[in-house]
Design a protein around this motif. Structure first.
Motif, mmCIF file in Angstrom:
data_model
loop_
_atom_site.group_PDB
_atom_site.id
_atom_site.type_symbol
_atom_site.label_atom_id
_atom_site.label_comp_id
_atom_site.label_asym_id
_atom_site.label_seq_id
_atom_site.Cartn_x
_atom_site.Cartn_y
_atom_site.Cartn_z
ATOM 1 N N LEU A 15 -31.323 -71.684 -30.346
ATOM 2 C CA LEU A 15 -30.124 -71.609 -29.533
ATOM 3 C C LEU A 15 -29.116 -72.611 -30.064
ATOM 4 C CD1 LEU A 15 -31.800 -71.523 -26.026
ATOM 5 C CD2 LEU A 15 -30.872 -69.570 -27.263
ATOM 6 N N ASN A 16 -27.959 -72.632 -29.424
ATOM 7 C CA ASN A 16 -26.937 -73.627 -29.744
ATOM 8 C C ASN A 16 -26.515 -73.565 -31.217
ATOM 9 O OD1 ASN A 16 -27.171 -74.616 -27.103
ATOM 10 N ND2 ASN A 16 -28.851 -75.964 -27.692
ATOM 11 N N GLY A 17 -26.019 -72.392 -31.613
ATOM 12 C CA GLY A 17 -25.496 -72.258 -32.956
ATOM 13 C C GLY A 17 -26.555 -72.199 -34.025
ATOM 14 N N GLY A 18 -27.782 -71.714 -33.663
ATOM 15 C CA GLY A 18 -28.821 -71.543 -34.663
ATOM 16 C C GLY A 18 -29.683 -72.770 -34.873
ATOM 17 N N LYS A 19 -29.445 -73.848 -34.130
ATOM 18 C CA LYS A 19 -30.272 -75.037 -34.274
ATOM 19 C C LYS A 19 -31.671 -74.755 -33.727
ATOM 20 C CE LYS A 19 -26.397 -78.284 -33.827
ATOM 21 N NZ LYS A 19 -25.845 -79.400 -33.038
ATOM 22 N N SER A 20 -32.645 -75.392 -34.318
ATOM 23 C CA SER A 20 -34.028 -75.180 -33.901
ATOM 24 C C SER A 20 -34.231 -75.652 -32.460
ATOM 25 C CB SER A 20 -34.969 -75.949 -34.823
ATOM 26 O OG SER A 20 -36.293 -75.858 -34.375
ATOM 27 N N VAL A 26 -40.265 -74.381 -24.180
ATOM 28 C CA VAL A 26 -39.070 -73.591 -24.474
ATOM 29 C C VAL A 26 -39.404 -72.487 -25.467
ATOM 30 C CG1 VAL A 26 -36.762 -73.640 -25.477
ATOM 31 C CG2 VAL A 26 -37.495 -75.470 -23.943
ATOM 32 N N ARG A 27 -40.150 -72.849 -26.499
ATOM 33 C CA ARG A 27 -40.528 -71.843 -27.494
ATOM 34 C C ARG A 27 -41.348 -70.734 -26.856
ATOM 35 N NH1 ARG A 27 -38.024 -70.477 -31.553
ATOM 36 N NH2 ARG A 27 -37.723 -72.674 -32.060
ATOM 37 N N GLU A 117 -42.282 -82.000 -18.278
ATOM 38 C CA GLU A 117 -41.997 -81.286 -19.521
ATOM 39 C C GLU A 117 -41.350 -79.935 -19.258
ATOM 40 O OE1 GLU A 117 -42.226 -82.462 -22.552
ATOM 41 O OE2 GLU A 117 -42.946 -84.381 -21.791
ATOM 42 N N THR A 118 -41.738 -79.272 -18.181
ATOM 43 C CA THR A 118 -41.127 -77.986 -17.854
ATOM 44 C C THR A 118 -39.681 -78.175 -17.416
ATOM 45 O OG1 THR A 118 -43.291 -77.114 -17.180
ATOM 46 C CG2 THR A 118 -41.333 -75.888 -16.472
ATOM 47 N N VAL A 119 -39.424 -79.189 -16.610
ATOM 48 C CA VAL A 119 -38.056 -79.479 -16.190
ATOM 49 C C VAL A 119 -37.192 -79.811 -17.394
ATOM 50 C CG1 VAL A 119 -36.611 -81.091 -14.895
ATOM 51 C CG2 VAL A 119 -38.695 -80.177 -13.854
ATOM 52 N N GLU A 120 -37.724 -80.572 -18.324
ATOM 53 C CA GLU A 120 -36.980 -80.915 -19.529
ATOM 54 C C GLU A 120 -36.635 -79.674 -20.339
ATOM 55 O OE1 GLU A 120 -34.919 -83.181 -22.196
ATOM 56 O OE2 GLU A 120 -35.721 -83.782 -20.229
ATOM 57 N N GLY A 121 -37.448 -78.626 -20.191
ATOM 58 C CA GLY A 121 -37.210 -77.402 -20.933
ATOM 59 C C GLY A 121 -35.906 -76.701 -20.604
ATOM 60 N N VAL A 122 -35.344 -76.950 -19.419
ATOM 61 C CA VAL A 122 -34.080 -76.286 -19.069
ATOM 62 C C VAL A 122 -32.960 -76.712 -20.011
ATOM 63 C CG1 VAL A 122 -34.779 -76.081 -16.647
ATOM 64 C CG2 VAL A 122 -33.363 -78.017 -17.356
ATOM 65 N N ARG A 123 -33.057 -77.902 -20.559
ATOM 66 C CA ARG A 123 -32.037 -78.357 -21.510
ATOM 67 C C ARG A 123 -32.153 -77.585 -22.821
ATOM 68 N NH1 ARG A 123 -29.883 -82.764 -19.140
ATOM 69 N NH2 ARG A 123 -31.182 -83.849 -17.607
ATOM 70 N N GLY A 124 -33.386 -77.314 -23.225
ATOM 71 C CA GLY A 124 -33.584 -76.517 -24.423
ATOM 72 C C GLY A 124 -33.067 -75.106 -24.275
#
Length: 262
Positions: A15-20, A26-27, A117-124
């Protein structure tokens, strides 16, 4: 076909312009979204794991297989905890939420780590506004898990994680055994391999595994099949990258022969 190729590219393109996209949760969420869109899990994993560090691949695969195995049950729990359903455009958040629920209910990850870790995933996923929502739902599950498990038994399809249409068909075909059949279907299958006999004999491949301290047994009645005592990351499996073996259930390996295709 073009649309299908575009969908399969999505997990590995990030996401975000092709960045990993970093983070196994998230993956896993992106891979599962590909499956929901019509891609097979096998294909989605091949592309989705390309940018995942080797030490995280087992976790990503566990999350993908586990969430899809228990999809209907997890979705019932999520819907019971949400004040209102998430919008269709936020399906990635819905999947991330199911990943969080799966960790709390079926994995040995400490609850605080699973939530954090799941909550942090929303940023990803590019949706930091949802952090409070995901945090609140998962912590509510921790508090009310026993009550939810008690009430889910009233919904047989959710309890056995089976779509209503399939539940009805199995009940009709096996009126005495339907529950045992569906419970067995939710068990973890062993990791079975199909030997490419144009490249390697089964005995030679089993010997190759033994040299690598991997315990494997031939599948009775299936000339091309072996089953592993413990599952392995396919990328760590001897000969997988070179095409000596593929992952396939023993029963599925019998299909072509039984059909007597000429």
């Amino acid at each position: 076909m073009a649309k299908q190729r575009q969908r399969r590219k999505h997990p590995s393109s990030g996401l975000n312009g092709g960045k990993s996209v970093k983070g196994p949760r998230v993956r896993a969420a992106l891979i599962i979204c590909e499956v929901v869109a019509g891609c097979s899990l096998s294909d989605a994993l091949v592309t989705g794991l390309e940018q995942v560090p080797a030490q995280e691949r087992a976790l990503v695969q566990e999350l993908c297989y586990g969430v899809l195995r228990w999809w209907h049950r997890l979705e019932w729990i999520a819907n019971s905890l949400l004040e209102r359903p998430l919008k269709q455009r936020d399906q990635d958040l819905q999947v991330l939420l199911l990943i969080g629920i799966y960790q709390l209910m079926y994995m040995r990850i400490p609850s605080h780590a699973a939530v954090t870790e799941t909550v942090e995933g929303v940023r990803g996923l590019g949706k930091p506004w949802a952090s409070g929502l995901i945090n609140g739902v998962l912590r509510n599950l921790i508090r009310n898990q026993e009550d939810l498990l008690a009430s889910i038994g009233e919904d047989v399809a959710a309890d056995l994680s089976c779509p209503e249409w399939l539940l009805g068909m199995i009940k009709k075909a096996w009126p005495e055994q339907w529950r045992a059949i569906l419970e067995a279907a939710n068990e973890r299958p062993p990791m079975s391999l199909r030997i490419n006999q144009k490249r390697c004999s089964r005995s030679d491949y089993v010997a190759m595994l033994q040299k690598a301290s991997v315990v494997a047994r031939p599948i009775p009645g299936v000339a091309t099949g072996v089953v592993l005592d413990q599952p392995l990351d396919v990328f760590a499996l001897q000969g997988f990258v070179d095409g000596l073996v593929s992952v396939q259930d023993g029963g599925a390996q019998l299909a072509a022969g039984l059909l007597e295709l000429q």
